[in-house]
Design a protein around this motif. Sequence first.
Motif, PDB file in Angstrom:
ATOM      1  N   GLN A  11       0.812  -1.216   0.000  1.00  0.00           N
ATOM      2  CA  GLN A  11       0.000   0.000   0.000  1.00  0.00           C
ATOM      3  C   GLN A  11       0.846   1.267   0.000  1.00  0.00           C
ATOM      4  N   PHE A  12       2.145   1.132   0.247  1.00  0.00           N
ATOM      5  CA  PHE A  12       3.039   2.281   0.219  1.00  0.00           C
ATOM      6  C   PHE A  12       3.832   2.390  -1.079  1.00  0.00           C
ATOM      7  N   VAL A  13       3.568   1.502  -2.013  1.00  0.00           N
ATOM      8  CA  VAL A  13       4.261   1.517  -3.307  1.00  0.00           C
ATOM      9  C   VAL A  13       3.447   2.343  -4.292  1.00  0.00           C
ATOM     10  N   ASP A  14       4.128   3.258  -4.957  1.00  0.00           N
ATOM     11  CA  ASP A  14       3.496   4.104  -5.976  1.00  0.00           C
ATOM     12  C   ASP A  14       4.153   3.805  -7.319  1.00  0.00           C
ATOM     13  N   PRO A  15       3.450   3.075  -8.215  1.00  0.00           N
ATOM     14  CA  PRO A  15       4.044   2.724  -9.512  1.00  0.00           C
ATOM     15  C   PRO A  15       4.454   3.949 -10.342  1.00  0.00           C
ATOM     16  N   ALA A  16       3.849   5.087 -10.077  1.00  0.00           N
ATOM     17  CA  ALA A  16       4.186   6.290 -10.838  1.00  0.00           C
ATOM     18  C   ALA A  16       5.581   6.814 -10.461  1.00  0.00           C
ATOM     19  N   ARG A  17       6.118   6.370  -9.340  1.00  0.00           N
ATOM     20  CA  ARG A  17       7.427   6.860  -8.888  1.00  0.00           C
ATOM     21  C   ARG A  17       8.576   5.947  -9.288  1.00  0.00           C
ATOM     22  N   GLY A  18       8.320   4.949 -10.082  1.00  0.00           N
ATOM     23  CA  GLY A  18       9.408   4.090 -10.546  1.00  0.00           C
ATOM     24  C   GLY A  18       9.092   2.623 -10.359  1.00  0.00           C
ATOM     25  N   ASN A  19      10.134   1.833 -10.378  1.00  0.00           N
ATOM     26  CA  ASN A  19      10.035   0.385 -10.315  1.00  0.00           C
ATOM     27  C   ASN A  19       9.398  -0.059  -8.992  1.00  0.00           C
ATOM     28  N   LEU A  24       9.445  -2.054  -3.189  1.00  0.00           N
ATOM     29  CA  LEU A  24       9.122  -3.087  -2.198  1.00  0.00           C
ATOM     30  C   LEU A  24      10.376  -3.594  -1.497  1.00  0.00           C
ATOM     31  N   VAL A  25      11.445  -3.761  -2.246  1.00  0.00           N
ATOM     32  CA  VAL A  25      12.695  -4.223  -1.640  1.00  0.00           C
ATOM     33  C   VAL A  25      13.219  -3.178  -0.657  1.00  0.00           C
ATOM     34  N   LEU A  26      13.173  -1.915  -1.047  1.00  0.00           N
ATOM     35  CA  LEU A  26      13.624  -0.842  -0.156  1.00  0.00           C
ATOM     36  C   LEU A  26      12.766  -0.766   1.107  1.00  0.00           C
ATOM     37  N   VAL A  32      13.170  -4.210   8.028  1.00  0.00           N
ATOM     38  CA  VAL A  32      14.076  -5.145   8.706  1.00  0.00           C
ATOM     39  C   VAL A  32      15.058  -4.387   9.596  1.00  0.00           C
ATOM     40  N   VAL A  33      15.613  -3.286   9.105  1.00  0.00           N
ATOM     41  CA  VAL A  33      16.573  -2.508   9.895  1.00  0.00           C
ATOM     42  C   VAL A  33      15.906  -1.928  11.139  1.00  0.00           C
TER      43      VAL A  33
END
Length: 81
Positions: A11-19, A24-26, A32-33
Amino acid sequence: MILFSVAFLPQFVDPARGNATAQLVLLGAVFVVVQLAVDIALGDGAGRLGARMTDGRFSLRLNRICAAAFVALGVRLALGS
């Protein structure tokens, strides 16, 4: 943990801002950190508390505080407040 990640992070991923995969990995890495920092702090705090619990004076004070709290709760229950 997988279910949480699958339900919460997208829900925090915006496809308009890139890959989206990179986002998701970031987000996963940041999560995790942060969780690792919280777990380390909790472990350190538990270790320090455990070391203090072996001190007789600290244990005596803690027992007295708990006894006073239980007496206060009993009085409150008896008075019906």
